[in-house]
Design an enzyme around this catalytic site. Sequence first.
Site, PDB file in Angstrom:
ATOM      1  NE  ARG A 181      -2.479  -0.821   3.571  1.00 10.52           N
ATOM      2  CZ  ARG A 181      -3.728  -0.624   3.952  1.00 10.52           C
ATOM      3  NH1 ARG A 181      -4.091   0.559   4.366  1.00 10.52           N
ATOM      4  NH2 ARG A 181      -4.603  -1.594   3.935  1.00 10.52           N
ATOM      5  CB  THR A 182       3.768   2.414   1.937  1.00 10.10           C
ATOM      6  OG1 THR A 182       3.056   2.202   3.151  1.00 10.10           O
ATOM      7  CG2 THR A 182       4.577   3.679   2.038  1.00 10.10           C
TER       8      THR A 182
ATOM      9  CE  LYS B  95      18.871 -12.868  -7.293  1.00  6.44           C
ATOM     10  NZ  LYS B  95      18.701 -12.147  -8.567  1.00  6.44           N
TER      11      LYS B  95
ATOM     12  CG  HIS C 287       5.299   5.347   7.826  1.00  6.02           C
ATOM     13  ND1 HIS C 287       5.578   5.977   6.635  1.00  6.02           N
ATOM     14  CD2 HIS C 287       4.464   4.324   7.519  1.00  6.02           C
ATOM     15  CE1 HIS C 287       4.934   5.360   5.663  1.00  6.02           C
ATOM     16  NE2 HIS C 287       4.254   4.356   6.166  1.00  6.02           N
TER      17      HIS C 287
ATOM     18  NE  ARG D 186       7.507  -0.171   5.034  1.00  9.13           N
ATOM     19  CZ  ARG D 186       6.269   0.273   5.205  1.00  9.13           C
ATOM     20  NH1 ARG D 186       5.973   1.523   4.949  1.00  9.13           N
ATOM     21  NH2 ARG D 186       5.330  -0.521   5.629  1.00  9.13           N
TER      22      ARG D 186
END
Lengths: 322, 182, 437
Positions: free
Chosen positions: A55-56, A83, A135, A105
């Site tokens: 959603r963000t 990885k 946030h 994020r």
Amino acid sequence: MNKHLLSAADLSRDDAVAILDTAAELSRVTDRAVKKLPTLRGRTVVNLFFEDSTRTRISFEAAAKRLSADVITFSAKGSSVSKGESLKDTALTLEAMGADAVIVRHGASGAPHRLAHSGWIDGVVVNAGDGTHEHPTQALLDAYTLRHHLAGGTGALEGRRVVIVGDVLHSRVARSNVLLLHTLGAEVTLVAPPTLMPVGVDTWPCTVSYDLDEALPGADAVMMLRVQAERMNAAYFPTSNEYSRRYGLDVRRAGLLAHDGIVLHPGPMNRGMEITAEVADGPRSVIVEQVTNGVHVRMAVLYLLLGAAEVDTAVAHEEAGE
Amino acid sequence: MTAAHTPQGSRVLDADDISRVISRISHEILEHAQGAHDLTVLGIQTRGVPLAHRIAARMAEIEGVAVPVGSLDITMYRDDLSLRGARPLHATDVPVEGVDDRLVVLVDDVLFSGRTVRAALDALSDIGRPRVVQLAVLVDRGHRELPLRADYVGKNIPTSLDQSVRVRMRDLDGVDEVVVEG
Amino acid sequence: MTTILRNVRPYGEDAVDITWSDGVITEISPAGDPREDAAGAAVIDGHGAVVLPGLVDLHTHLREPGREDAETIASGSAAAALGGFTAVHAMANTTPVADTAGVVEMVWRRGVEAGYCDVHPVGAVTVGLQGERLAELGAMADSAARVRIFSDDGVCVSDPVLMRRALEYVKAFDGVIAQHAQDPRLTEGAQMNEGALSGVLGLRGWPAVAEESIIARDVLLAEHVGSRVHICHLSTSGSVDIVRWAKARGIDVSAEVTPHHLILTEDLARTYDPLFKVNPPLRRAEDVGAVRAGLADGTIDVVATDHAPHAREDKDCEWAAGAFGMLGLETALSVVIETMVLTGALDWRGVADRMSVRPAHIARLADQGRPLAVGEPATLVVVDPEATWQVDAARSPSRSANSPFAQRDMRGRVLHTVLRGRPTVIEGVLVSEGAGA
């Protein structure tokens, strides 16, 4: 305004109001046929998501695209990030691509701060949620939603009383909201069992309560935070049932709010845990609206930060005649 | 027409001059449009907006019918973000009649490089598709950087590039005047 | 061969010339006395600086074997010599772990080969630092390395029964258990000191009680079984109180503090730069004050560096991914000068006591930490307390660069280090040909 948006503490009252005002104007673009603005044409905005958050990510993507920026999305899954590529190497790659803004994020608190101050990249860094830290754009969209309902959509939130309930300890949303709502003049009360309060919460610019029924009466808004049932395994609370009984929002408790009081939730919700379905879907709920507002607030943030960052010299160019 | 010298520069239009100019432009627009039946006036933020309202009001006096008037904010359409940075946004208010298939007159205070008008045309095309778009300005100071011209000009004022033209409108600034500074 | 060290001030007192032969001090006379112009003697100019017995570090990570990219016994002991140390204790958390006679002898031998300072291996308390069963402590004690300090440093010996047994067992050879006091359950995922700041920064807290509860338990265990116990890198005000209480009660406990805990505070975590991530974490200013007071009054016996080299990639990352630890050997004496000498908390005899005499005694080193006197080993350090300098990774022999003191003016420069008569550092420069003796 600071170059980066890493913490809600980076925003002065004027900065925050400017973002909300800009978002309010931008929201009107949504009502017309052509929803796109050419403002960031030719700019590259990178979504760097080390943690899954559909959603963000989508909200930032929509915001950047509506401003005509080129959007590149790096998601942890299936990319070099999963990885074992380091934050530094990823950052150097983005820099080589000429990213004007990086929206990050990350599961580690402070990762956006590190990215902004390490010298690895030149672009603007926007924190889209870091660990259990902050946030800030979520707080801005919450403030926008509160302002829309409680303050006629203008100015700040002086004297409005907002109760934030739930897993404050692990919540980046709570941290950013306490800072921003305080900056905007609101009175914030945090409610949680003592085990889910951070050490030192008494030094935060808010009041603290362990009793939801005591905190709710007359409040203008209540924001419910997601509480993961797994927390009970780490002895933060005995059972989900006990949590819901003491800290869940049901119709009775929602009725304690002020007459026009509203209910917010940053999502994703745990229906039946911290909030009942009746309240989540009820008339006081502005939860769906929060999502819409998120796009406008993020457009405003991108516009204002990129606009500020690109002015090479502060030449006070004469306005007249243009 | 007076050309009083003030400490800040020379006043090239005073309140009466501006009144006369608005009246003349209103007549010219109506004459050219052969009436006001599909006319919409949009002022470009910020000083084009009070100007647009006064032109619309004058036309209403002349024709006896209300002319739809609105505002257009072109901030998000500018091409100089990297030069001047982000600026606060102003309202874009389109009258309920919309702009589709109408004669839209854009109103601004000063015509200079033409970049504002270029941005206004882009902004307008994102709102709808007018039948015809025209441009009315209070002052044309020359130095165009784009192939654009105004359909209605209050006054042509030759300037040098290092001068600036300051328009003050009583609704925003408490006084009606145009001053050349520098 | 005879060497004369001219114009130095033992413990900061009156200037003298010190003469030694075959590694033993033969004469100490007032500076400039012409009798010392023995033909053929090597002369070192002391510039009127302070001379102390060679420094002894009880807590050093040299990373060899296993992480030679971060440090080796040779590179780390060279850094030690530049910092004024003549003996270091190499912690056991290498790969493989120093939990057998074979590994500790290898470390000991490498130290001798490098020749910059005495490298005494610390033996692991438990096999593989796993905290499950005792390593062969006796075999390590009897080996050529003659191990006397045992520690699982990096992890705590948290099992109280195992800790009790270890404390008892080493009595047979006068060993000591050096405890890394950290309750593992209270510090799962911990990133920084727990307090108001950790709450604001959203970093998992490392509460003081996790250290203090283990120290309290272990001093009581030591009392109960009549053993001595050593507390590694004590970092909190509460820990100082507990050790002070234990000493007053007659318990045979010793404790160390690191240079960084004497000067740096948790506020550096605001940078989210893992350069400042260390275990135990940097604490509050109140804790810094308390450990300084504890060091001054002798509650804390020694300054130990906890020199912890890390490869660049283990620090060039986000805070949570960063490794714990910081360099300390080359900066330890400067930090002690700044925090203890210049503040008047310790005089130079006090510095010698905390950085040489007591650590040598705790480690049972017979020929380190000795007085500056005729007949004693010529193992010493000359430091100019007035000089200032800056940390420069490019000039350091250490293979790592994770010093928290970069860009900072450091007070007091090591001019000369001498190990049993043989200079390892002259005029601030490593004596490379001296190696291998």
